[in-house]
Design a protein around this motif. Structure first.
Motif, PDB file in Angstrom:
ATOM      1  N   VAL A   1       0.832  -1.199   0.000  1.00 31.38           N
ATOM      2  CA  VAL A   1       0.000   0.000   0.000  1.00 31.38           C
ATOM      3  C   VAL A   1       0.867   1.251   0.000  1.00 31.38           C
ATOM      4  N   THR A   2       2.061   1.145   0.536  1.00 32.39           N
ATOM      5  CA  THR A   2       2.978   2.284   0.591  1.00 32.39           C
ATOM      6  C   THR A   2       3.733   2.479  -0.712  1.00 32.39           C
ATOM      7  N   GLY A   3       3.488   1.616  -1.671  1.00 38.06           N
ATOM      8  CA  GLY A   3       4.212   1.697  -2.937  1.00 38.06           C
ATOM      9  C   GLY A   3       5.098   0.479  -3.098  1.00 38.06           C
ATOM     10  N   PRO A   4       5.434   0.145  -4.344  1.00 42.53           N
ATOM     11  CA  PRO A   4       6.190  -1.083  -4.571  1.00 42.53           C
ATOM     12  C   PRO A   4       7.646  -0.968  -4.138  1.00 42.53           C
ATOM     13  N   THR A   5       8.214  -2.090  -3.791  1.00 48.62           N
ATOM     14  CA  THR A   5       9.660  -2.191  -3.598  1.00 48.62           C
ATOM     15  C   THR A   5      10.193  -2.969  -4.794  1.00 48.62           C
ATOM     16  N   PHE A   6      11.173  -2.393  -5.473  1.00 45.13           N
ATOM     17  CA  PHE A   6      11.726  -3.055  -6.667  1.00 45.13           C
ATOM     18  C   PHE A   6      13.011  -3.786  -6.316  1.00 45.13           C
ATOM     19  N   THR A   7      13.108  -5.017  -6.785  1.00 47.49           N
ATOM     20  CA  THR A   7      14.381  -5.728  -6.693  1.00 47.49           C
ATOM     21  C   THR A   7      14.789  -6.112  -8.108  1.00 47.49           C
ATOM     22  N   LYS A   8      16.079  -6.085  -8.371  1.00 48.72           N
ATOM     23  CA  LYS A   8      16.549  -6.488  -9.701  1.00 48.72           C
ATOM     24  C   LYS A   8      16.238  -7.962  -9.906  1.00 48.72           C
TER      25      LYS A   8
END
Ligand SMILES: *[C@@H]1O[C@H](CO)[C@@H](O)[C@H](O)[C@H]1NC(C)=O
Ligand SMILES: *[C@@H]1O[C@H](CO)[C@@H](O)[C@H](O)[C@H]1NC(C)=O
Length: 309
Positions: free
Chosen positions: A246-253
């Protein structure tokens, strides 16, 4: 709307480092959204009725589920049937045509797979109502949707507990966008009556956690399988896994291996039934940037709360 925007800002500052709303606004009418909800409720309703017809109380007992659990499953089934009739009536009252039940393939082969699938479906139901909330215009519908959402989340907790998973694995639930939810629901849907209205939904290419990657914990390198061929954006030799929150996505490579395998590492801050899409860039998750998914990833371990060890 104003409150939602403010709440998003508060949530964003409370947790994640990337403050970006994950729920894209779409031109769905309230009738579309109610029919979208009804599509999911039909699926759940049929799932429980079919499962309770497939397996006897004795078979549940043999699988380690007592009489109370069996009775509660019947109540869950009743709730879903009631949600179907409620939404059907609401749509009819609003002058819209409610969608009818489809034909489904749940792939359930045992009591154990039935309960595991039930838990996943309830979790997805929660993300669907939560993700749709900001798009519902009519406040009465919003309250009605909220009153279903809270019950779905109670079902989810109950089933998770029955699987010895944390009943409330983290402080916030995940809102998923319409197409993300449809991507998760569509593999179960074989065909629908041609008289059903066509909803403006599309499924992204399927993404699944590789069986060899379970159980999943924070920091672990895991693999996903895809059927299609996922290509990086121009100039990159990797893609991203976007972990929805809900706080926004976390991106991982994420790295593309042979045989449609995509590999990434589980970031901190995700617990319980989590959702991952593959994107080409790390700036946003939208219909334009999602290449595949969501995949559902159950992340074991505590919520990060000092009490949940
Ligand atoms: C019911 O049993 C059929 C036949 O084995 C199976 O295909 C289906 O997935 C089962 N459904 C549920 C919800 O248990
Ligand atoms: C996002 O991508 C940019 C390059 O496009 C890179 O500089 C940045 O470190 C990336 N951020 C994350 C969180 O991966």
């Amino acid at each position: 709307m104003k409150f939602a925007a403010t709440a998003a800002v508060i949530l964003a500052t409370a947790g994640s480092t990337i403050a970006r709303p994950t729920v894209a606004k779409r031109a769905l009418t309230d009738a579309d959204i109610l029919n979208y909800a009804l599509t999911l409720e039909h699926l759940e309703d049929k799932f429980y009725r079919e499962g309770l017809a497939n397996f006897t109380q004795q078979q549940f007992a043999d699988a380690g589920y007592d009489a109370t659990f069996y009775k509660n499953l019947k109540e869950v089934s009743y709730d879903e049937t009631t949600h179907v009739s409620f939404l059907t009536k609401a749509l009819t009252a609003a002058g819209a045509k409610p969608v009818a039940e489809c034909t489904y393939a749940f792939g359930v082969t045992s009591v154990a797979t039935f309960v595991a699938t039930a838990s996943i479906l309830e979790g997805v139901g929660v993300t669907a109502y939560l993700g749709a909330a900001a798009s519902i215009m009519n406040k009465d519908y919003l309250t009605a949707a909220g009153s279903i959402l809270t019950v779905e989340s109670r079902h989810s907790s109950y089933l998770r507990a029955s699987l010895k998973e944390s009943p409330f694995a983290q402080p916030f639930d995940v809102p998923l966008d319409f197409d993300e939810v449809y991507t998760l629901a569509s593999p179960f849907i074989v065909s629908c009556p041609s008289t059903n209205v066509a909803l403006p939904l599309k499924a992204f290419p399927a993404l699944a956690l590789a069986a060899s990657s379970a159980p999943v914990t924070t920091g672990k390198t895991i693999q996903f399988t895809t059927k299609g061929s996922i290509q990086p954006d121009k100039g990159n030799n990797f893609v991203y896994a976007a972990w929805i929150a809900v706080t926004g996505p976390t991106f991982t490579k994420a790295y593309i291996k042979s045989g449609g395998i995509i590999e990434t590492t589980v970031p901190a801050g995700f617990h319980g039934q989590s959702y991952v899409v593959i994107t080409g860039c790390n700036s946003s998750v939208s219909d334009d940037t999602v290449k595949a998914g969501p995949a559902i990833v159950e992340i074991t371990g505590s919520s990060g709360s000092p009490f949940a060890k």
